[in-house]
Motif scaffolding. Structure first.
Motif, PDB file in Angstrom:
ATOM      1  N   UNK D  17      36.591  13.795  -7.992  1.00  0.00           N
ATOM      2  CA  UNK D  17      35.351  14.509  -7.707  1.00  0.00           C
ATOM      3  C   UNK D  17      34.363  13.593  -6.991  1.00  0.00           C
ATOM      4  N   UNK D  18      34.166  12.437  -7.596  1.00  0.00           N
ATOM      5  CA  UNK D  18      33.168  11.522  -7.037  1.00  0.00           C
ATOM      6  C   UNK D  18      33.545  11.128  -5.627  1.00  0.00           C
ATOM      7  N   UNK D  19      34.815  10.762  -5.458  1.00  0.00           N
ATOM      8  CA  UNK D  19      35.253  10.348  -4.135  1.00  0.00           C
ATOM      9  C   UNK D  19      35.085  11.481  -3.132  1.00  0.00           C
ATOM     10  N   UNK D  20      35.422  12.654  -3.582  1.00  0.00           N
ATOM     11  CA  UNK D  20      35.327  13.799  -2.678  1.00  0.00           C
ATOM     12  C   UNK D  20      33.884  14.020  -2.253  1.00  0.00           C
ATOM     13  N   UNK D  21      32.998  14.051  -3.234  1.00  0.00           N
ATOM     14  CA  UNK D  21      31.587  14.282  -2.914  1.00  0.00           C
ATOM     15  C   UNK D  21      31.072  13.172  -1.999  1.00  0.00           C
ATOM     16  N   UNK D  22      31.438  11.933  -2.343  1.00  0.00           N
ATOM     17  CA  UNK D  22      30.975  10.799  -1.556  1.00  0.00           C
ATOM     18  C   UNK D  22      31.458  10.913  -0.121  1.00  0.00           C
ATOM     19  N   UNK D  23      32.753  11.212   0.047  1.00  0.00           N
ATOM     20  CA  UNK D  23      33.293  11.303   1.397  1.00  0.00           C
ATOM     21  C   UNK D  23      32.612  12.413   2.169  1.00  0.00           C
ATOM     22  N   UNK D  24      32.414  13.519   1.508  1.00  0.00           N
ATOM     23  CA  UNK D  24      31.786  14.651   2.179  1.00  0.00           C
ATOM     24  C   UNK D  24      30.382  14.275   2.640  1.00  0.00           C
ATOM     25  N   UNK D  25      29.636  13.645   1.732  1.00  0.00           N
ATOM     26  CA  UNK D  25      28.273  13.265   2.072  1.00  0.00           C
ATOM     27  C   UNK D  25      28.274  12.289   3.229  1.00  0.00           C
ATOM     28  N   UNK D  26      29.177  11.328   3.167  1.00  0.00           N
ATOM     29  CA  UNK D  26      29.224  10.321   4.223  1.00  0.00           C
ATOM     30  C   UNK D  26      29.643  10.927   5.544  1.00  0.00           C
ATOM     31  N   UNK D  27      30.635  11.806   5.468  1.00  0.00           N
ATOM     32  CA  UNK D  27      31.107  12.460   6.686  1.00  0.00           C
ATOM     33  C   UNK D  27      29.964  13.204   7.359  1.00  0.00           C
ATOM     34  N   UNK D  28      29.189  13.867   6.535  1.00  0.00           N
ATOM     35  CA  UNK D  28      28.058  14.632   7.056  1.00  0.00           C
ATOM     36  C   UNK D  28      27.054  13.692   7.720  1.00  0.00           C
ATOM     37  N   UNK D  29      26.731  12.616   7.023  1.00  0.00           N
ATOM     38  CA  UNK D  29      25.750  11.674   7.541  1.00  0.00           C
ATOM     39  C   UNK D  29      26.273  11.011   8.807  1.00  0.00           C
ATOM     40  N   UNK D  30      27.577  10.763   8.796  1.00  0.00           N
ATOM     41  CA  UNK D  30      28.188  10.140   9.967  1.00  0.00           C
ATOM     42  C   UNK D  30      27.993  11.003  11.199  1.00  0.00           C
ATOM     43  N   UNK D  31      28.285  12.287  11.016  1.00  0.00           N
ATOM     44  CA  UNK D  31      28.106  13.217  12.132  1.00  0.00           C
ATOM     45  C   UNK D  31      26.657  13.209  12.594  1.00  0.00           C
ATOM     46  N   UNK D  32      25.784  13.153  11.591  1.00  0.00           N
ATOM     47  CA  UNK D  32      24.358  13.191  11.865  1.00  0.00           C
ATOM     48  C   UNK D  32      23.902  11.965  12.658  1.00  0.00           C
ATOM     49  N   UNK D  33      24.435  10.811  12.297  1.00  0.00           N
ATOM     50  CA  UNK D  33      23.949   9.566  12.905  1.00  0.00           C
ATOM     51  C   UNK D  33      24.773   9.138  14.099  1.00  0.00           C
ATOM     52  N   UNK D  34      25.892   9.815  14.323  1.00  0.00           N
ATOM     53  CA  UNK D  34      26.782   9.443  15.411  1.00  0.00           C
ATOM     54  C   UNK D  34      26.001   9.385  16.723  1.00  0.00           C
ATOM     55  N   UNK D  35      25.264  10.444  16.969  1.00  0.00           N
ATOM     56  CA  UNK D  35      24.489  10.536  18.195  1.00  0.00           C
ATOM     57  C   UNK D  35      23.504   9.386  18.330  1.00  0.00           C
ATOM     58  N   UNK D  36      22.583   9.244  17.407  1.00  0.00           N
ATOM     59  CA  UNK D  36      21.591   8.168  17.517  1.00  0.00           C
ATOM     60  C   UNK D  36      22.222   6.785  17.637  1.00  0.00           C
TER      61      UNK D  36
END
Lengths: 204, 190, 332, 192, 443
Positions: D17-36
């Motif tokens: 669970x923790x890993x899944x949530x963490x990965x999801x959150x990071x993936x989201x943030x990654x997409x978000x910060x990829x551009x900048x």
């Protein structure tokens, strides 16, 4: 314990760097200037507060035996977030701090607070604790960075203090050692002595 | 020749403890006796080399292959934590004597930033597998060298009259600083 | 009848004292000091006085006000540190830098550890290396030896023979071409070259060595092992390729080899206790010195080499012991 | 709230669970910060190019070509104005620095004259070798407007025309090495 | 090259002022106090009581075990009391105090001066005789001699070493004895050789006594198996282990005895006492004592009855000098400072040294500068600076592994230390702590 005490302990009585000797690698590694020290300190504070928050939230959901791995995952996630955010919005500072950003994950303070405080206390106390310890850490790094910057570069937060005589080329003759590795150890050694003295005096 | 440069650089010029500031916690914490330092150095060498190999493979064939390099920190630290556990279990079964010697140090290694640091550095420096292994071994040796020399100095400190305020950690930092100062002489060897 | 003194044996003592040993070292340093003054004039006097006075002053101040002990500056050790510090720096060094160096030598390297006998690193060398790394420009501006024609503040500077060699090799010149730009070996021997004030005159330093050996202040092992190792190591390099490596005699006569081997490495406090240990120590210094000179960034390496080996002294002392009487029989 | 038991199933589930949530959150943030992140990297590059070549109206970072030299790669960024080549920025390197690797951006005019140089990456000693950066001293200005055909890119101690940084001969030498490498590559085939 | 031991050693000022003073017989004292413990081992048991009449040579205390020794009266007269009296150890000890009346000797003693060369007793009888006569090591260690001669089963002794080194500065009693009683001593050596069944005896003499060396070299031709060896003047040449190493190049193992390398060491004084006991039936009740010092009017060597007060020796040598600061029982390196000069001479008293005030106080102490002089003078290859520190810090385990028990307490380290540190004091402290630990471990 009042929340004020909870908050302020991280600055002197239980200062991570000067008293508990935790998180020493970044303390020495990034403090070539006050601003670097501060940046690192704030990044660590962010991770500390967030991980404390999450850990205290989920503490009852985690079985004891996988406690530590779970905490590590939580912390590592926040570290990665800091990494990404800094890379995006403060790339210059990110470059300066380099390797030490991912290494926040193994900073004993973060895991230590999660394990010793957040996993036993409520959310609010944990956040306060995170802020206190984090800002205390940031303060220590800023002080050390400041000392090294003043002695080693003759500036503080980039501001020239005109402390040192100029050489033939018009550059200040500073004690370069202090921005290098030996100076880091030496400066921290003496700072600890000083802080201990102050702590002892204030305890009386 | 490249390997020689990596070796000399890691052990002397850019000593992991004295120049890179990695692994300071065990350096200050464990190094009060030469024997325990040697044990710690052995355990770190062991874990560092294995961790570097495993993380190298992970980075190349998983993280980069799937384009999720941003997961580096989280994967590496998990790998190291798991590895330490695994090494502990295997060692206990295979070589109880070695386990006796290194056992107490193993749990401390998870939070030894030198291990994670070297794994990340090996990736950052774009080393190939063999170079990464050499890099890890040399850094471990550099770590051990610093730790053992430092322990020797601290054992001697126990026998002299250090001023009260300087006792303990401050004098350790001072010794480390002077040691780092001496090691500056190796600059430019590579 | 007087009351009788009671004390455990022995009841007689050799008439050496720490003070006498230290002043013997000072006496042994005098010939080199004289030659330095001859070559570098006023600068040598100013530098030496500044270093000695500030070393004594810092030791006194720290003992009096920080450690709150009985000041012991008359034991001569601070004076020795001061002279050795002066010997290791160029004679045109600004006074404030010398004072900083003295503070580091006495305050950081010596008194922080509790003073004489407790410091693991040679104070004068710590001061020197600190200054070298902090103030590389000033620490590597060597006045040319022109005696009292030299003005302290505005000395004409030149390179040291080692510096000339390092740069020559860097520029790909052959050794014979480089040697033409360097004073002859004879001049090197009596000290007519640029360099730190006390390191130039091999002959005066050797004179000091003879005096100290005669007075039994030091033993021959450390200087001998350093000089031997450097000779052998550079000799091998020289035999392999005399066009890119200097001859052993050149290496011995230049830089601080003589000063380091005779006066710095033999510092009691920071050198090994057993004869075997002294050999290991000296060989280590020799190897590191040549490695730094030949392969490293600094043209001169003995200061670093001694400091590095200082760090190994506790290990040497705990693992290389004098042969214990009756020990072999027990083991075998 | 009672602690969850350490049963095997619980442990695995929790970690997953923790890993899944963490990965999801990071993936989201990654997409978000990829551009900048990409933008800031590009900005840095463009900034460096702008500094070292004359004014241009194209986007040099999109017209790169590469050349393998000495086991590494030099990257060329041609800058044009009104479709005429006004200069080429060359990202060059050396491993001979006091602390190893140094990465420079050297701008050449079409005839090979150096227009300007900026330091992208270095680990040289603060207070000494780091004087090669414009932030610390004007040392590198001496290269501007010099053509390596006449101006020997070597420090004076090596019989060149470059005045070394005081007490940092090695850093200066390394700097020259990198510039020289860029110049040679540019003259040999980098001119396009 | 003169023979010597391989490492360490010092060379203090020799100060042998009394080297040319012929041995004089000290006039009979008025009273003697004879301690019942003058040897290493169990104190003997007094067998006389107040009022008893004794003659010279009568047994007054009996050996109380294997490692113990008989004690004989040195005078004739009446036992005044058996009481605790201050002796040279600085403690009160049981002594037999005898009022001297005349000089009547036990009839069994052969008082003639004739040299008796042939040895009629068997080895067992010799050892018994020596035991009976209360002979102990006269070099100062006072170890009962018969014990050294009773070689345990399974051990093989092939050489007897005679210690004529007298490496302690100032002392000359052995020196004079070798000059004046050489033949008696040589016969004594032959007796010891017979007791041990060895064919070889080596006499080691420091080279600062050339007259004794040449005198003995001239005589030994008639005594097969005995050799004289000149040794380098280097303290502690007379240390048992150092002497064995110097003479026969065998190294007594750490914690071991000369027995372990097939040697037995006896002092020249002991050899002389053995001659007198075996050939003349004379128990040990007198010995040669040097009385000397820089400011002593007449540095002398006296033949003294055991139990005579030290004051009488001092009187005979011209009185106590004005500037006396310290009186030492023994030599300056290993002797014991006396807290009173009223104490009696005992079997182990080889000399009394009177030091002037200016030489009596210790050097001023300063911090250790790690000059390693103590390491280089230690004949046992120890590191006194380290042992000193370890003893101060009470790190007993490390003290043991660093070999504190190997220390022979020769004092060379304290002698040479430029910082004036009392190295040997702390090492003694360390030794006593460690030996306690070792003892408790054995139990």
């Amino acid at each position: 314990m009042s929340q004020w005490k909870n908050f302020s302990k991280g600055f002197f009585k239980e200062n991570a760097v000067f008293v508990l000797f935790l998180g020493l690698c970044p303390t020495l590694g990034v403090t070539t200037s006050a601003i670097n020290g501060m940046g690192m300190g704030l990044a660590t504070t962010f991770v500390l507060v967030m991980s404390n928050l999450v850990v205290s939230l989920v503490k009852s959901q985690i079985p004891d035996k996988v406690r530590i791995p779970s905490f590590i995952v939580i912390i590592a996630s926040f570290v990665t977030m800091v990494e990404l955010l800094m890379q995006a919005y403060v790339p210059a500072l990110f470059e300066q701090l380099g390797l030490f950003i991912p290494l926040i994950v193994v900073n004993c303070i973060v895991l230590g607070r999660a394990e010793a405080f957040a996993s036993k206390n409520n959310v609010f106390s944990s956040i306060i604790d995170g802020f206190g310890m984090g800002l205390g850490f940031a303060m220590a790094l800023t002080i050390l960075g400041g000392v090294r910057e003043i002695l080693g570069s003759g500036t503080i937060f980039g501001l020239n203090l005109h402390l040192f005589p100029l050489d033939a080329d018009g550059n200040p003759t500073t004690m370069i050692v202090f921005v290098l590795a030996p100076g880091a150890f030496i400066a921290l050694g003496y700072l600890i002595v000083l802080i201990n003295k102050i702590n002892k005096k204030s305890a009386k | 020749m490249d390997y020689l440069i990596i070796i000399i650089s890691a052990i002397f010029v850019n000593n992991i403890v004295l120049a890179q500031f990695l692994g300071i916690c065990p350096f200050i914490g464990v190094s009060s006796k030469v024997e325990t330092s040697a044990g710690m150095a052995g355990a770190v060498t062991f874990v560092m080399v294995i961790a570097t190999i495993v993380t190298y493979l992970l980075q190349k064939y998983v993280l980069e292959a799937f384009g999720i390099a941003f997961m580096q920190t989280i994967t590496f630290i998990l790998v190291i934590a798991a590895l330490v556990q695994l090494v502990e279990i295997i060692l206990k079964k295979v070589s109880p004597t070695l386990y006796q010697a290194l056992g107490i140090f193993l749990p401390l290694i998870t939070t030894n930033c030198a291990v994670l640091g070297v794994a990340i550095l090996a990736v950052q420096k774009d080393y190939n597998l063999m170079e990464s292994v050499v890099f890890a071994v040399s850094n471990a040796i550099g770590f051990g060298l610093a730790l053992i020399v430092f322990a020797g100095l601290r054992e001697q400190m126990d026998l002299v009259n250090i001023p009260k305020g300087m006792k303990g950690v401050p004098i350790a930092f001072l010794v480390a600083g002077l040691l780092a100062l001496a090691f500056m002489g190796f600059a430019g060897l590579v | 009848m007087n009351k009788l003194f009671i004390s455990p044996s022995p009841h007689v003592y050799e008439d050496t004292t720490v003070k006498r040993l230290m002043y013997d070292v000072v006496i042994a340093l005098l010939p080199a000091l004289a030659i330095s003054i001859y070559f570098f004039g006023m600068g040598a006097i100013i530098v030496t006085l500044t270093a000695v006075v500030s070393c004594l002053a810092f030791e006194w101040l720290i003992q009096k006000f920080i450690l709150k002990q009985e000041p012991s500056i008359t034991d001569g050790s601070a004076a020795v540190t001061g002279i050795l510090l002066a010997f290791n720096i160029p004679t045109s060094l600004p006074i404030w830098i010398i004072i900083v160096g003295s503070l580091v030598a006495i305050g950081v390297a010596k008194m922080s550890f509790g003073g004489l006998g407790n410091n693991p690193f040679n104070p004068a060398l710590v001061g020197r290396v600190f200054m070298l790394i902090s103030f590389p420009v000033q620490m590597t501006s060597w006045p040319v030896p022109t005696g009292f024609n030299n003005s302290y503040t505005d000395a004409v500077t030149g390179a040291t023979p080692l510096g000339v060699m390092k740069e020559g090799i860097g520029a790909g010149e052959s050794m014979s071409a480089i040697m033409d730009k360097i004073p002859s070996h004879m001049e090197l021997f009596y000290g007519h070259m640029g360099g730190s004030m006390g390191e130039v005159a091999a002959i005066a330093l050797i004179l000091g060595l003879v005096y100290m050996l005669y007075k039994k202040v030091i033993k021959i092992h450390i200087p001998a092992s350093i000089i031997l190792t450097i000779t052998v190591f550079t000799g091998i390099l020289w035999l392999i390729n005399p066009e890119s490596n200097a001859d052993p005699l050149f290496h011995l006569l230049t830089g601080g080899v003589m000063l380091g081997a005779i006066f710095m490495a033999t510092d009691y406090v920071t050198s090994p206790m057993s004869v075997k240990g002294m050999w290991v120590f000296g060989i280590g210094i020799g190897l590191i010195t040549v490695s730094i000179r030949v392969f490293g960034a600094y043209p001169e390496g003995i200061s670093f080499a001694i400091l590095i080996m200082n760090a190994f002294v506790p290990l040497i002392n705990s693992y290389i012991k004098p042969k214990r009487f009756g020990e072999e029989v027990k083991n075998g | 709230m009672a602690k969850r038991e350490s049963s095997f199933l619980n442990m695995v589930l929790t970690l997953l669970m923790i890993t899944f949530i963490a990965s999801a959150a990071l993936g989201y943030l990654y997409e978000l910060t990829k551009g900048p992140i990409a933008a800031s990297k590009l900005a840095k590059l463009n900034n460096a190019i702008t500094q070292v070549v004359p004014e241009f109206d194209t986007i040099p970072s999109s017209e790169i070509y590469k050349m393998g030299v000495d086991g590494d790669t030099l990257v060329f960024y041609p800058a044009m104005k009104d479709s005429i080549l006004v200069g080429t920025a060359v990202s060059t390197f050396t491993n001979k620095g006091f602390s190893g690797y140094i990465n420079l951006m050297v701008g050449f005019l079409p005839d090979g004259t150096i227009h300007n140089i900026s330091v992208l990456e270095h680990k040289e000693t603060p207070g000494l070798g780091d004087k090669m950066t414009k932030k610390k001293s004007d040392w590198s200005v001496q290269f501007n407007g010099k053509n390596p055909a006449e101006f020997k890119i070597k420090v004076t101690k090596d019989r060149g025309d470059v005045d070394a940084i005081t007490a940092s001969t090695i850093s200066s030498r390394a700097f020259c090495d990198a510039v020289d490498r860029a110049y040679k590559a540019y003259m040999e085939g980098g001119k396009k | 090259m003169l023979k010597t031991f391989p490492q360490g050693g010092v060379h203090p000022e020799e100060g042998k002022y009394s080297a040319n003073s012929v041995i004089e017989t000290l006039p009979l004292p008025k009273t003697v106090s004879i301690p019942i413990s003058q040897h290493i081992g169990a104190p003997s048991k007094a067998i006389v009581a107040k009022g008893d009449k004794v003659k010279v040579g009568d047994k007054i205390a009996e050996s109380a075990g294997f490692v113990s020794a008989n004690i004989h009266s040195s005078v004739s007269g009446t036992v005044v009391k058996v009481d605790k009296v201050l002796d040279s150890s600085g403690y009160k000890q049981t002594c037999v105090i005898i009022n001297v009346e005349g000089d009547e000797w036990n009839e069994a003693i052969d008082r003639s001066a004739d040299l008796k060369k042939e040895i009629s007793l068997t080895d067992k009888e010799i050892i018994n005789k020596i035991n009976e006569s209360g002979i102990v090591g006269l070099g100062g260690a006072t170890f009962p001699s018969h014990v050294k001669l009773s070689v345990p089963d399974g051990k093989k002794i092939d050489v007897l070493i005679i210690n004529g080194v007298e490496c302690e500065p100032y002392l000359t009693s052995d020196h004079r004895l070798m000059l004046e009683k050489a033949e008696e001593m040589l016969i004594g050596i032959q007796i010891l050789m017979k007791a041990l069944s060895v064919n070889s005896a080596l006499i080691g003499i420091e080279n600062n006594k050339p007259d004794a060396i040449s005198h003995l070299e001239g005589l030994v031709k008639d005594y097969p198996g005995i050799e004289v060896h000149a040794l380098k003047v280097q303290y502690p040449q007379g240390g048992e282990k150092q002497l064995i190493k110097a003479l026969i190049n065998r190294e007594v193992p750490s914690g071991g005895l000369p027995l372990n390398v097939g040697a037995v060491v006896h002092n020249v004084g002991t050899a002389f006492a053995v001659y007198e006991a075996v050939q003349k039936n004379k128990p040990l009740f007198e010995r040669v004592v040097t009385l000397t010092g820089k400011s002593v009017a007449k540095p002398s060597n006296f033949m003294v009855r055991i139990g005579a007060p030290v004051t009488e020796l001092i009187e005979a040598a011209g009185g106590l000098p004005e500037d006396t600061g310290k009186v030492i029982n023994g030599g300056p390196m290993m002797g014991k400072a006396l807290n009173s000069i009223e104490v009696p001479v005992v079997k182990g008293t080889s000399g009394i040294l009177i030091m002037p005030v200016e030489l009596s106080s210790r050097k001023k102490e300063s911090d250790c500068i790690r000059c390693a002089k103590c390491v280089s003078v230690c004949a046992q290859g120890l590191e006194p600076y380290l042992l000193n520190k370890l003893a101060q810090l009470e790190r007993n385990d490390k003290l043991e592994t660093e070999g504190v028990m190997d220390c022979i307490e020769c004092g060379s380290c304290s002698y040479t230390c430029p910082a004036g540190l009392p190295l040997l004091d702390y090492m003694r402290l360390g030794k006593s702590r460690v030996s306690q630990i070792i003892r408790s471990r054995k139990q």
